[in-house]
Design a protein around this motif. Sequence first.
Motif, PDB file in Angstrom:
ATOM      1  N   THR A 166       0.913  -1.136  -0.108  1.00 52.30           N
ATOM      2  CA  THR A 166      -0.015   0.056  -0.004  1.00 52.30           C
ATOM      3  C   THR A 166       0.810   1.424   0.175  1.00 52.30           C
ATOM      4  O   THR A 166       1.894   1.383   0.524  1.00 52.30           O
ATOM      5  CB  THR A 166      -0.957   0.017   1.211  1.00 52.30           C
ATOM      6  N   ILE A 167       0.595   2.110  -0.724  1.00 55.31           N
ATOM      7  CA  ILE A 167       1.264   3.445  -0.859  1.00 55.31           C
ATOM      8  C   ILE A 167       0.384   4.695  -0.636  1.00 55.31           C
ATOM      9  O   ILE A 167      -0.256   4.797  -1.557  1.00 55.31           O
ATOM     10  CB  ILE A 167       1.909   3.542  -2.469  1.00 55.31           C
ATOM     11  N   ASP A 168       0.396   4.916   0.526  1.00 57.49           N
ATOM     12  CA  ASP A 168      -0.737   6.099   1.149  1.00 57.49           C
ATOM     13  C   ASP A 168      -0.636   7.285   0.227  1.00 57.49           C
ATOM     14  O   ASP A 168      -1.634   7.718   0.111  1.00 57.49           O
ATOM     15  CB  ASP A 168      -0.484   6.080   2.670  1.00 57.49           C
ATOM     16  N   ASN A 169       0.586   7.964   0.272  1.00 56.38           N
ATOM     17  CA  ASN A 169       0.633   9.095  -0.385  1.00 56.38           C
ATOM     18  C   ASN A 169       0.212   9.297  -1.805  1.00 56.38           C
ATOM     19  O   ASN A 169      -0.022  10.243  -2.366  1.00 56.38           O
ATOM     20  CB  ASN A 169       2.037   9.800  -0.150  1.00 56.38           C
ATOM     21  N   ARG A 170       0.079   8.093  -2.536  1.00 58.13           N
ATOM     22  CA  ARG A 170      -0.442   8.097  -3.896  1.00 58.13           C
ATOM     23  C   ARG A 170      -1.770   7.661  -4.170  1.00 58.13           C
ATOM     24  O   ARG A 170      -2.506   7.486  -5.022  1.00 58.13           O
ATOM     25  CB  ARG A 170       0.559   7.217  -4.686  1.00 58.13           C
ATOM     26  N   ARG A 171      -2.228   7.101  -2.936  1.00 58.14           N
ATOM     27  CA  ARG A 171      -3.643   6.424  -3.025  1.00 58.14           C
ATOM     28  C   ARG A 171      -3.895   5.465  -3.958  1.00 58.14           C
ATOM     29  O   ARG A 171      -4.786   5.104  -4.665  1.00 58.14           O
ATOM     30  CB  ARG A 171      -4.956   7.530  -3.112  1.00 58.14           C
ATOM     31  N   VAL A 172      -2.698   4.282  -3.923  1.00 62.13           N
ATOM     32  CA  VAL A 172      -2.722   3.283  -4.850  1.00 62.13           C
ATOM     33  C   VAL A 172      -2.336   2.090  -3.839  1.00 62.13           C
ATOM     34  O   VAL A 172      -1.287   2.450  -3.082  1.00 62.13           O
ATOM     35  CB  VAL A 172      -1.676   3.568  -6.130  1.00 62.13           C
ATOM     36  N   THR A 173      -2.528   0.766  -4.455  1.00 62.64           N
ATOM     37  CA  THR A 173      -1.986  -0.401  -4.031  1.00 62.64           C
ATOM     38  C   THR A 173      -1.022  -1.250  -4.965  1.00 62.64           C
ATOM     39  O   THR A 173      -1.893  -1.268  -6.184  1.00 62.64           O
ATOM     40  CB  THR A 173      -3.091  -1.193  -3.019  1.00 62.64           C
ATOM     41  N   GLN A 174      -0.036  -1.605  -5.036  1.00 61.54           N
ATOM     42  CA  GLN A 174       0.689  -2.369  -5.856  1.00 61.54           C
ATOM     43  C   GLN A 174       0.542  -3.751  -5.450  1.00 61.54           C
ATOM     44  O   GLN A 174       0.614  -4.040  -4.612  1.00 61.54           O
ATOM     45  CB  GLN A 174       2.067  -1.740  -5.977  1.00 61.54           C
ATOM     46  N   VAL A 175       0.348  -4.536  -6.610  1.00 61.93           N
ATOM     47  CA  VAL A 175       0.072  -6.127  -6.478  1.00 61.93           C
ATOM     48  C   VAL A 175       1.018  -6.705  -7.338  1.00 61.93           C
ATOM     49  O   VAL A 175       1.079  -6.477  -8.545  1.00 61.93           O
ATOM     50  CB  VAL A 175      -1.010  -6.507  -6.724  1.00 61.93           C
ATOM     51  N   GLN A 176       2.100  -7.336  -6.708  1.00 64.07           N
ATOM     52  CA  GLN A 176       3.001  -8.251  -7.462  1.00 64.07           C
ATOM     53  C   GLN A 176       2.996  -9.818  -7.292  1.00 64.07           C
ATOM     54  O   GLN A 176       2.442 -10.211  -6.358  1.00 64.07           O
ATOM     55  CB  GLN A 176       4.549  -8.020  -7.128  1.00 64.07           C
ATOM     56  N   ALA A 177       3.173 -10.585  -8.288  1.00 64.46           N
ATOM     57  CA  ALA A 177       2.952 -11.960  -8.451  1.00 64.46           C
ATOM     58  C   ALA A 177       4.175 -12.627  -8.326  1.00 64.46           C
ATOM     59  O   ALA A 177       4.859 -12.772  -9.540  1.00 64.46           O
ATOM     60  CB  ALA A 177       1.802 -12.465  -9.469  1.00 64.46           C
ATOM     61  N   PHE A 178       4.610 -13.191  -7.277  1.00 66.12           N
ATOM     62  CA  PHE A 178       5.874 -13.860  -7.222  1.00 66.12           C
ATOM     63  C   PHE A 178       5.463 -15.492  -7.502  1.00 66.12           C
ATOM     64  O   PHE A 178       5.433 -16.280  -6.603  1.00 66.12           O
ATOM     65  CB  PHE A 178       6.698 -13.700  -6.128  1.00 66.12           C
ATOM     66  N   ASN A 179       5.393 -15.566  -8.717  1.00 69.11           N
ATOM     67  CA  ASN A 179       4.986 -17.076  -9.420  1.00 69.11           C
ATOM     68  C   ASN A 179       6.011 -18.041  -9.758  1.00 69.11           C
ATOM     69  O   ASN A 179       6.310 -18.249 -11.045  1.00 69.11           O
ATOM     70  CB  ASN A 179       3.889 -16.962 -10.393  1.00 69.11           C
ATOM     71  N   MET A 180       6.916 -18.249  -8.771  1.00 67.97           N
ATOM     72  CA  MET A 180       8.292 -18.927  -9.244  1.00 67.97           C
ATOM     73  C   MET A 180       8.111 -20.352  -9.246  1.00 67.97           C
ATOM     74  O   MET A 180       8.893 -21.013 -10.079  1.00 67.97           O
ATOM     75  CB  MET A 180       9.431 -18.638  -7.955  1.00 67.97           C
ATOM     76  N   TYR A 181       7.052 -20.950  -8.716  1.00 69.05           N
ATOM     77  CA  TYR A 181       6.793 -22.312  -8.843  1.00 69.05           C
ATOM     78  C   TYR A 181       5.572 -22.817  -9.564  1.00 69.05           C
ATOM     79  O   TYR A 181       5.260 -24.005  -9.543  1.00 69.05           O
ATOM     80  CB  TYR A 181       6.789 -22.951  -7.340  1.00 69.05           C
ATOM     81  N   GLY A 182       4.774 -21.887 -10.112  1.00 67.49           N
ATOM     82  CA  GLY A 182       3.619 -22.350 -10.884  1.00 67.49           C
ATOM     83  C   GLY A 182       2.613 -22.389 -10.165  1.00 67.49           C
ATOM     84  O   GLY A 182       1.619 -23.184 -10.768  1.00 67.49           O
ATOM     85  N   THR A 183       2.286 -22.326  -8.583  1.00 66.99           N
ATOM     86  CA  THR A 183       1.177 -22.460  -8.181  1.00 66.99           C
ATOM     87  C   THR A 183       0.251 -21.542  -7.915  1.00 66.99           C
ATOM     88  O   THR A 183      -0.987 -21.666  -7.511  1.00 66.99           O
ATOM     89  CB  THR A 183       1.802 -22.901  -6.554  1.00 66.99           C
ATOM     90  N   LEU A 184       0.197 -20.096  -8.646  1.00 66.95           N
ATOM     91  CA  LEU A 184      -0.585 -19.135  -8.621  1.00 66.95           C
ATOM     92  C   LEU A 184      -1.206 -19.111  -9.780  1.00 66.95           C
ATOM     93  O   LEU A 184      -0.911 -19.609 -10.964  1.00 66.95           O
ATOM     94  CB  LEU A 184       0.209 -17.730  -8.419  1.00 66.95           C
ATOM     95  N   ASN A 185      -2.470 -18.726  -9.834  1.00 65.32           N
ATOM     96  CA  ASN A 185      -3.304 -18.007 -10.980  1.00 65.32           C
ATOM     97  C   ASN A 185      -3.698 -19.437 -11.953  1.00 65.32           C
ATOM     98  O   ASN A 185      -3.829 -19.508 -13.152  1.00 65.32           O
ATOM     99  CB  ASN A 185      -2.179 -17.232 -12.040  1.00 65.32           C
ATOM    100  N   ARG A 186      -4.331 -20.216 -10.779  1.00 66.39           N
ATOM    101  CA  ARG A 186      -4.852 -21.500 -11.670  1.00 66.39           C
ATOM    102  C   ARG A 186      -6.296 -21.454 -11.954  1.00 66.39           C
ATOM    103  O   ARG A 186      -6.886 -20.750 -11.343  1.00 66.39           O
ATOM    104  CB  ARG A 186      -4.335 -22.624 -10.729  1.00 66.39           C
ATOM    105  N   ASN A 187      -6.751 -22.163 -12.820  1.00 68.70           N
ATOM    106  CA  ASN A 187      -7.974 -22.533 -13.053  1.00 68.70           C
ATOM    107  C   ASN A 187      -8.815 -22.869 -11.902  1.00 68.70           C
ATOM    108  O   ASN A 187      -8.469 -23.604 -11.109  1.00 68.70           O
ATOM    109  CB  ASN A 187      -8.146 -23.281 -14.347  1.00 68.70           C
ATOM    110  N   ALA A 188     -10.240 -22.598 -11.920  1.00 70.50           N
ATOM    111  CA  ALA A 188     -11.277 -23.386 -10.979  1.00 70.50           C
ATOM    112  C   ALA A 188     -12.262 -24.116 -11.849  1.00 70.50           C
ATOM    113  O   ALA A 188     -13.245 -23.448 -12.197  1.00 70.50           O
ATOM    114  CB  ALA A 188     -11.792 -22.199  -9.928  1.00 70.50           C
ATOM    115  N   GLY A 189     -12.000 -25.282 -11.985  1.00 67.91           N
ATOM    116  CA  GLY A 189     -12.698 -25.889 -12.839  1.00 67.91           C
ATOM    117  C   GLY A 189     -12.693 -25.460 -14.193  1.00 67.91           C
ATOM    118  O   GLY A 189     -11.678 -25.193 -14.749  1.00 67.91           O
ATOM    119  N   ARG A 190     -13.862 -24.972 -14.852  1.00 71.87           N
ATOM    120  CA  ARG A 190     -13.661 -24.395 -16.189  1.00 71.87           C
ATOM    121  C   ARG A 190     -13.642 -22.806 -16.093  1.00 71.87           C
ATOM    122  O   ARG A 190     -13.428 -22.035 -17.142  1.00 71.87           O
ATOM    123  CB  ARG A 190     -15.166 -24.503 -16.874  1.00 71.87           C
TER     124      ARG A 190
END
Length: 319
Positions: A219-243
């Motif tokens: 969270t970056i309060d003075n800019r009123r934004v939040t940064q999200v980074q995906a450290f997907n080193m082993y391939g376990t993030l961002n998977r499907n849920a069924g279809r």
Amino acid sequence: MSIQTELGKAFEYACLQSIYNELADSQDVVIEQNSALEIARQKYENATPDMQNKMDLGADAAIRVILRLEPQLTTPLTNVPLYLSIQEDARGQQGDVRDILCIRRQNEWEIGLSCKHNHAAVKHSRLSRTIDFGELWFGIPCSESYFIEINPLFDELEELREQGELWRNISNKEERFYVPLLEAFIRELERLNQNNQGVIPERLLHYLLGRNDFYKIITIDNRRVTQVQAFNMYGTLNRNAGRERPLINVQQLPMPTRFYNIGFKPGSRNTVLVALDNGWTISLRIHNARTEVEPSLKFDVQLVGVPPLLYSHFEPWDT
């Protein structure tokens, strides 16, 4: 506990509550009770109403992004409940940098979130005459020559501590302590790499980022934004849920295999830059963590270069 640490704990609670508030109306969500949750809740409740509001906005922005990346959060099928938990600090000491876990136990699915309040540091490691950073970071002990180099520096710091000296009274602390200690650190890191070809670069990233994939929320309060980074080193993030597929594709990150350069940041006497292949660059800034002199020094470690494949998004609070 420092103010920064307290606000970090409070932000963990804000993120946990944001996930719960977003999902609890549509599925069974269970917040697991433990001491880490109680500490985070207390720190959140002790924050000012203005700070709580900023944390809530920052957390909500992050969760909007993560819901687009993780359909398993919103598509439970028969895989309920969704368990949410805040990890104990001991997990971080064991190398797991994730603060919050989201778990579906029936299919052994989980994702983790690392929550940062107004800073992006990945680690706060120490150097001292008793800390073998080679063993701690890589599982390979430092050489005897390294300790022969650094022990006189820490012996002198111990004498200053016994005299009750303050860091602000040491006018030449960089040339007297920081530079020779960092020079010894650089030589030892190069020695470890030379004697263990192809091993140290990847283990360095494992030490800094852990052995679990995670989303980093900053969270970056003075800019009123939040940064999200995906450290997907082993391939376990961002998977499907069924279809159901993620709205955004997150690619797996390549790990480093070799060092390009290890040396002082240009113009600096307290920061070492470690440049590796596949886009990784690490900054290690050494500093005194306390007002009083003590026989140890602390690293502020940051990723100043990341692979081009790293997913990173800035989400505004006001939508």
